[in-house]
Design a protein around this motif. Structure first.
Motif, PDB file in Angstrom:
ATOM      1  N   THR A  20      -0.108 -54.096  68.664  1.00  0.00           N
ATOM      2  CA  THR A  20      -0.195 -54.065  67.203  1.00  0.00           C
ATOM      3  C   THR A  20       0.123 -52.669  66.675  1.00  0.00           C
ATOM      4  O   THR A  20       0.958 -52.505  65.772  1.00  0.00           O
ATOM      5  CB  THR A  20      -1.615 -54.477  66.736  1.00  0.00           C
ATOM      6  OG1 THR A  20      -1.891 -55.771  67.262  1.00  0.00           O
ATOM      7  CG2 THR A  20      -1.701 -54.518  65.225  1.00  0.00           C
ATOM      8  N   GLU A  60       3.440 -51.606  64.587  1.00  0.00           N
ATOM      9  CA  GLU A  60       3.286 -51.115  63.216  1.00  0.00           C
ATOM     10  C   GLU A  60       3.947 -49.743  63.061  1.00  0.00           C
ATOM     11  O   GLU A  60       4.567 -49.456  62.035  1.00  0.00           O
ATOM     12  CB  GLU A  60       1.799 -51.037  62.847  1.00  0.00           C
ATOM     13  CG  GLU A  60       1.175 -52.416  62.683  1.00  0.00           C
ATOM     14  CD  GLU A  60      -0.272 -52.385  62.181  1.00  0.00           C
ATOM     15  OE1 GLU A  60      -0.832 -53.465  61.985  1.00  0.00           O
ATOM     16  OE2 GLU A  60      -0.827 -51.279  61.987  1.00  0.00           O
ATOM     17  N   TRP A  63       2.219 -51.282  53.989  1.00  0.00           N
ATOM     18  CA  TRP A  63       1.553 -52.450  54.551  1.00  0.00           C
ATOM     19  C   TRP A  63       2.317 -52.799  55.821  1.00  0.00           C
ATOM     20  O   TRP A  63       3.539 -52.978  55.792  1.00  0.00           O
ATOM     21  CB  TRP A  63       1.578 -53.614  53.559  1.00  0.00           C
ATOM     22  CG  TRP A  63       0.709 -53.331  52.374  1.00  0.00           C
ATOM     23  CD1 TRP A  63      -0.590 -53.716  52.195  1.00  0.00           C
ATOM     24  CD2 TRP A  63       1.064 -52.574  51.202  1.00  0.00           C
ATOM     25  NE1 TRP A  63      -1.050 -53.239  50.993  1.00  0.00           N
ATOM     26  CE2 TRP A  63      -0.067 -52.536  50.371  1.00  0.00           C
ATOM     27  CE3 TRP A  63       2.221 -51.906  50.788  1.00  0.00           C
ATOM     28  CZ2 TRP A  63      -0.078 -51.870  49.144  1.00  0.00           C
ATOM     29  CZ3 TRP A  63       2.227 -51.245  49.575  1.00  0.00           C
ATOM     30  CH2 TRP A  63       1.075 -51.229  48.759  1.00  0.00           C
ATOM     31  N   ALA A  82       2.371 -54.864  59.809  1.00  0.00           N
ATOM     32  CA  ALA A  82       1.790 -55.880  60.689  1.00  0.00           C
ATOM     33  C   ALA A  82       2.713 -56.073  61.882  1.00  0.00           C
ATOM     34  O   ALA A  82       3.931 -55.960  61.753  1.00  0.00           O
ATOM     35  CB  ALA A  82       1.622 -57.206  59.938  1.00  0.00           C
ATOM     36  N   SER A 108      -2.255 -59.403  57.144  1.00  0.00           N
ATOM     37  CA  SER A 108      -1.398 -59.382  58.339  1.00  0.00           C
ATOM     38  C   SER A 108      -0.870 -60.773  58.683  1.00  0.00           C
ATOM     39  O   SER A 108       0.307 -60.926  59.002  1.00  0.00           O
ATOM     40  CB  SER A 108      -2.161 -58.871  59.554  1.00  0.00           C
ATOM     41  OG  SER A 108      -2.808 -57.698  59.270  1.00  0.00           O
TER      42      SER A 108
END
Ligand SMILES: [Zn+2]
Length: 307
Positions: free
Chosen positions: A41, A45, A162, A164, A206
């Motif tokens: 993750t 990202e 933002w 994800a 997400s």
């Protein structure tokens, strides 16, 4: 549509935006190794974030984003050049045990000594020119939060991200408030417009970012706004490693250290951390690295003595 960066502007807000979606290049980063879920993750990202920041580079070169951790993850590196070619790698501590839901703090800032750095490295440096590097402590509970803090401190720009990622895809949205250059009739109205587009994006979760493509996300968030799209740009995986660069790295370790390693191992096998390319240097190869230097020193010396 995969591996795309889409820039956009709002007609009625002094805000620029970018969306990115990375699938194929992200698969190539993960092709040779399986990272724990929490590391996947964070690295994914960072990939999305590096692409978003690179899209605005004003020079030909690379943006290198690094996290130096003090926990089970020692290093996270993502590099993106101005042609949006990416590579990334993570280095874990030998005995690392990482829970699937480990937080960013637990991964890289366990003792508060984690560091976050962005390096801007022009490809054609002038003689003596250094790459620019900004380093900050790892303030924030998310990759997006850490970068927002960095951007506010180093660039004095209001930037919101933002991000994800899962094993399939990495997606990201960046919004940046354009600097007030004095021609704005109402700075207060501008601030309200900025708050408005940020508030809308803050509804993103997400799960939603991972389940729909970036154009769907854009339409869902800003269907009431007039959005101007720029030409989408493709992204790809690329590793710039070479035998010459590995040789230079060995030279920097010094003759003594290399000779010791050769005595122990017989030869040096170096795997590129980013792409897995193998480079083998036997005793003769290593000797040649240093011989070339010795010859150039010998050639230069008489020249110097004449003055
Ligand atoms: Zn490589």
């Amino acid at each position: 549509m995969s591996d795309t960066l889409q820039r956009f502007m709002f007609d009625s807000s002094p805000v620029r935006g970018e969306l990115v979606e990375i699938s194929d290049a992200w698969q190539q980063v993960q092709a040779r190794r399986t990272y724990p879920a929490a590391v996947t993750t964070v690295l994914g990202e960072m990939m999305a974030a590096a692409a978003l920041l690179s899209a605005n580079l004003k020079f030909n070169g690379s943006l290198i984003m690094q996290v130096h951790g003090d926990g089970p993850v020692l290093l996270l590196v993502v590099e993106c050049d101005s042609a949006l070619r990416l590579r990334a790698t993570a280095k874990l501590a030998a005995d690392a045990e990482i829970a699937d839901n480990a937080s960013l703090r637990e991964l890289v800032n366990l003792h508060g000594h984690g560091r976050f750095a962005i390096t801007l490295d022009p490809a054609d440096k002038l003689p003596g020119q250094q790459a620019y590097q900004g380093i900050v402590s790892l303030d924030g509970d998310s990759v997006a939060g850490v970068i927002e803090n960095y951007m506010l401190r180093s660039e004095q720009l209001d930037t919101k991200l933002w991000l994800a990622a899962d094993t399939q895809v990495a997606r990201g949205l960046l919004l940046q408030k354009l600097p007030d250059e004095g021609g704005t009739p109402s700075p207060q109205a501008d601030n309200e417009r900025w708050d408005h587009v940020v508030t809308l994006a803050s509804t993103l979760r997400s799960e939603e970012m991972l389940s729909v493509d970036i154009m769907t996300l854009l339409n869902r968030l800003y269907w009431e706004e007039t959005v101007r799209l720029f030409e989408p740009r493709p992204l790809s995986f690329h590793c710039g490693c070479s035998r010459e660069k590995v040789g230079n790295m060995l030279k920097m370790l010094g003759r003594e250290e290399i000779d010791d390693a050769l005595a122990d191992l017989g030869g040096l096998d170096i795997d590129c951390d980013f792409c897995g390319q193998k480079y083998a240097f036997d005793a003769v190869d290593c000797a040649q690295l240093f011989v070339a230097d010795a010859i150039s020193a010998a050639v230069q010396t008489p020249g110097r003595q004449q003055h």
